[in-house]
Write a protein that holds these residues in place. Structure first.
Motif, PDB file in Angstrom:
ATOM      1  N   MET A 129       5.265   1.517  -2.962  1.00 53.18           N
ATOM      2  CA  MET A 129       4.201   2.005  -2.113  1.00 53.18           C
ATOM      3  C   MET A 129       4.645   3.294  -1.420  1.00 53.18           C
ATOM      4  SD  MET A 129       3.133  -1.525  -0.270  1.00 53.18           S
ATOM      5  CE  MET A 129       1.488  -1.223   0.251  1.00 53.18           C
ATOM      6  N   TYR A 130       3.669   4.075  -1.076  1.00 55.75           N
ATOM      7  CA  TYR A 130       3.944   5.325  -0.371  1.00 55.75           C
ATOM      8  C   TYR A 130       3.256   5.309   0.988  1.00 55.75           C
ATOM      9  CZ  TYR A 130       5.659   7.036  -4.798  1.00 55.75           C
ATOM     10  OH  TYR A 130       6.377   7.196  -5.960  1.00 55.75           O
ATOM     11  N   TYR A 131       3.919   5.913   1.949  1.00 53.80           N
ATOM     12  CA  TYR A 131       3.379   6.023   3.303  1.00 53.80           C
ATOM     13  C   TYR A 131       3.404   7.486   3.720  1.00 53.80           C
ATOM     14  CZ  TYR A 131       3.449   0.994   3.749  1.00 53.80           C
ATOM     15  OH  TYR A 131       3.185  -0.336   3.568  1.00 53.80           O
ATOM     16  N   GLU A 132       2.396   7.877   4.478  1.00 52.00           N
ATOM     17  CA  GLU A 132       2.330   9.228   5.021  1.00 52.00           C
ATOM     18  C   GLU A 132       2.756   9.172   6.482  1.00 52.00           C
ATOM     19  OE1 GLU A 132      -1.431  11.290   4.237  1.00 52.00           O
ATOM     20  OE2 GLU A 132      -1.822   9.707   2.770  1.00 52.00           O
ATOM     21  N   ALA A 133       3.682  10.019   6.838  1.00 53.14           N
ATOM     22  CA  ALA A 133       4.156  10.091   8.215  1.00 53.14           C
ATOM     23  C   ALA A 133       3.863  11.484   8.765  1.00 53.14           C
ATOM     24  CB  ALA A 133       5.646   9.798   8.294  1.00 53.14           C
ATOM     25  N   ARG A 177       2.591  20.344  13.564  1.00 56.65           N
ATOM     26  CA  ARG A 177       2.490  19.081  12.826  1.00 56.65           C
ATOM     27  C   ARG A 177       2.899  19.290  11.370  1.00 56.65           C
ATOM     28  NH1 ARG A 177      -1.806  15.010  14.628  1.00 56.65           N
ATOM     29  NH2 ARG A 177      -2.027  15.516  16.824  1.00 56.65           N
ATOM     30  N   LYS A 178       3.685  18.330  10.867  1.00 56.53           N
ATOM     31  CA  LYS A 178       4.090  18.347   9.463  1.00 56.53           C
ATOM     32  C   LYS A 178       3.950  16.935   8.917  1.00 56.53           C
ATOM     33  CE  LYS A 178       7.073  22.315   9.849  1.00 56.53           C
ATOM     34  NZ  LYS A 178       8.347  22.908   9.530  1.00 56.53           N
ATOM     35  N   ASN A 179       3.559  16.845   7.650  1.00 56.85           N
ATOM     36  CA  ASN A 179       3.357  15.550   7.008  1.00 56.85           C
ATOM     37  C   ASN A 179       4.443  15.302   5.968  1.00 56.85           C
ATOM     38  OD1 ASN A 179       0.879  14.913   8.350  1.00 56.85           O
ATOM     39  ND2 ASN A 179      -0.101  16.439   7.072  1.00 56.85           N
ATOM     40  N   TYR A 180       4.901  14.050   5.904  1.00 55.97           N
ATOM     41  CA  TYR A 180       5.920  13.637   4.957  1.00 55.97           C
ATOM     42  C   TYR A 180       5.421  12.430   4.173  1.00 55.97           C
ATOM     43  CZ  TYR A 180       9.010  16.678   7.571  1.00 55.97           C
ATOM     44  OH  TYR A 180       9.567  17.774   8.169  1.00 55.97           O
ATOM     45  N   LEU A 181       5.748  12.382   2.892  1.00 50.87           N
ATOM     46  CA  LEU A 181       5.418  11.251   2.040  1.00 50.87           C
ATOM     47  C   LEU A 181       6.696  10.443   1.845  1.00 50.87           C
ATOM     48  CD1 LEU A 181       3.153   9.973   0.331  1.00 50.87           C
ATOM     49  CD2 LEU A 181       4.035  11.289  -1.598  1.00 50.87           C
ATOM     50  N   VAL A 182       6.628   9.146   2.145  1.00 54.93           N
ATOM     51  CA  VAL A 182       7.811   8.289   2.124  1.00 54.93           C
ATOM     52  C   VAL A 182       7.569   7.117   1.181  1.00 54.93           C
ATOM     53  CG1 VAL A 182       9.390   6.938   3.546  1.00 54.93           C
ATOM     54  CG2 VAL A 182       8.175   8.865   4.557  1.00 54.93           C
ATOM     55  N   GLU A 183       8.523   6.855   0.310  1.00 54.31           N
ATOM     56  CA  GLU A 183       8.427   5.679  -0.559  1.00 54.31           C
ATOM     57  C   GLU A 183       9.169   4.533   0.118  1.00 54.31           C
ATOM     58  OE1 GLU A 183       9.079   4.415  -5.203  1.00 54.31           O
ATOM     59  OE2 GLU A 183      10.109   6.173  -4.445  1.00 54.31           O
ATOM     60  N   CYS A 184       8.426   3.480   0.471  1.00 52.37           N
ATOM     61  CA  CYS A 184       9.018   2.323   1.137  1.00 52.37           C
ATOM     62  C   CYS A 184       8.010   1.177   1.137  1.00 52.37           C
ATOM     63  CB  CYS A 184       9.467   2.678   2.547  1.00 52.37           C
ATOM     64  SG  CYS A 184       8.149   3.235   3.609  1.00 52.37           S
ATOM     65  N   ASP A 185       8.307   0.114   1.899  1.00 53.13           N
ATOM     66  CA  ASP A 185       7.473  -1.084   1.875  1.00 53.13           C
ATOM     67  C   ASP A 185       6.686  -1.349   3.152  1.00 53.13           C
ATOM     68  OD1 ASP A 185       8.280  -1.728  -0.712  1.00 53.13           O
ATOM     69  OD2 ASP A 185      10.081  -2.718   0.025  1.00 53.13           O
ATOM     70  N   SER A 186       6.933  -0.591   4.230  1.00 54.62           N
ATOM     71  CA  SER A 186       6.207  -0.857   5.471  1.00 54.62           C
ATOM     72  C   SER A 186       6.187   0.375   6.369  1.00 54.62           C
ATOM     73  CB  SER A 186       6.846  -2.025   6.229  1.00 54.62           C
ATOM     74  OG  SER A 186       8.100  -1.637   6.747  1.00 54.62           O
ATOM     75  N   SER A 212      -0.399   5.359   2.222  1.00 54.00           N
ATOM     76  CA  SER A 212      -1.007   6.459   1.503  1.00 54.00           C
ATOM     77  C   SER A 212      -1.879   5.951   0.361  1.00 54.00           C
ATOM     78  CB  SER A 212       0.094   7.364   0.928  1.00 54.00           C
ATOM     79  OG  SER A 212      -0.463   8.372   0.150  1.00 54.00           O
ATOM     80  N   LYS A 213      -2.850   6.754  -0.009  1.00 56.17           N
ATOM     81  CA  LYS A 213      -3.681   6.444  -1.170  1.00 56.17           C
ATOM     82  C   LYS A 213      -3.006   6.897  -2.466  1.00 56.17           C
ATOM     83  CE  LYS A 213      -7.980   6.588   1.385  1.00 56.17           C
ATOM     84  NZ  LYS A 213      -9.310   7.194   1.515  1.00 56.17           N
ATOM     85  N   ILE A 214      -1.914   7.600  -2.340  1.00 54.78           N
ATOM     86  CA  ILE A 214      -1.174   8.073  -3.513  1.00 54.78           C
ATOM     87  C   ILE A 214      -0.515   6.856  -4.180  1.00 54.78           C
ATOM     88  CG2 ILE A 214       0.808   9.451  -4.285  1.00 54.78           C
ATOM     89  CD1 ILE A 214       0.109  11.393  -1.991  1.00 54.78           C
ATOM     90  N   VAL A 215      -0.712   6.711  -5.474  1.00 53.03           N
ATOM     91  CA  VAL A 215      -0.189   5.555  -6.170  1.00 53.03           C
ATOM     92  C   VAL A 215       1.136   5.815  -6.870  1.00 53.03           C
ATOM     93  CG1 VAL A 215      -2.421   4.456  -6.472  1.00 53.03           C
ATOM     94  CG2 VAL A 215      -1.601   6.040  -8.204  1.00 53.03           C
ATOM     95  N   ASP A 216       1.398   7.093  -7.211  1.00 55.12           N
ATOM     96  CA  ASP A 216       2.650   7.398  -7.886  1.00 55.12           C
ATOM     97  C   ASP A 216       2.899   8.906  -7.838  1.00 55.12           C
ATOM     98  OD1 ASP A 216       4.984   6.929  -9.233  1.00 55.12           O
ATOM     99  OD2 ASP A 216       4.047   6.165 -11.053  1.00 55.12           O
ATOM    100  N   VAL A 217       4.128   9.284  -8.071  1.00 59.98           N
ATOM    101  CA  VAL A 217       4.509  10.698  -8.136  1.00 59.98           C
ATOM    102  C   VAL A 217       4.961  10.974  -9.560  1.00 59.98           C
ATOM    103  CG1 VAL A 217       6.099  12.449  -7.277  1.00 59.98           C
ATOM    104  CG2 VAL A 217       5.201  10.708  -5.712  1.00 59.98           C
ATOM    105  N   VAL A 218       4.346  11.954 -10.185  1.00 61.45           N
ATOM    106  CA  VAL A 218       4.674  12.306 -11.553  1.00 61.45           C
ATOM    107  C   VAL A 218       5.653  13.474 -11.510  1.00 61.45           C
ATOM    108  CG1 VAL A 218       3.757  13.097 -13.758  1.00 61.45           C
ATOM    109  CG2 VAL A 218       2.411  11.561 -12.321  1.00 61.45           C
ATOM    110  N   GLU A 219       6.791  13.315 -12.148  1.00 61.01           N
ATOM    111  CA  GLU A 219       7.796  14.374 -12.145  1.00 61.01           C
ATOM    112  C   GLU A 219       7.919  14.995 -13.509  1.00 61.01           C
ATOM    113  OE1 GLU A 219      11.461  13.487 -10.125  1.00 61.01           O
ATOM    114  OE2 GLU A 219      10.468  11.810  -9.144  1.00 61.01           O
TER     115      GLU A 219
END
Length: 68
Positions: free
Chosen positions: A1-5, A25-34, A61-68
């Motif tokens: 899961m991804y979270y926006e901070a 203000r700056k936004n970060y995308l974090v991969e974690c569980d809570s 986040s509504k983001i489901v995955d990151v494609v690299e």
């Protein structure tokens, strides 16, 4: 899961009459569980920041995955 901070940084800007504080203000995308883990990871990531900061929002986040 991804979270926006969302993090607010307090930057000091030199002016003619002294120093002015500016909030950025700056936004970060974090991969974690809570939300609490997301906040902890962001705070750890930014612990050496030259600016004061506060994590004000962490949400799933509504983001489901990151494609690299």
């Amino acid at each position: 899961m991804y979270y926006e901070a969302t993090v607010v940084f307090i930057e000091e800007i030199q002016m003619k009459n002294g120093v002015k504080e500016k909030k950025v203000r700056k936004n970060y995308l974090v991969e974690c569980d809570s939300v609490s883990v997301a906040e902890s990871k962001v705070n750890d990531w930014l612990k050496n920041s030259p600016f004061g900061f506060e994590t004000i929002i962490a949400k799933q986040s509504k983001i489901v995955d990151v494609v690299e």
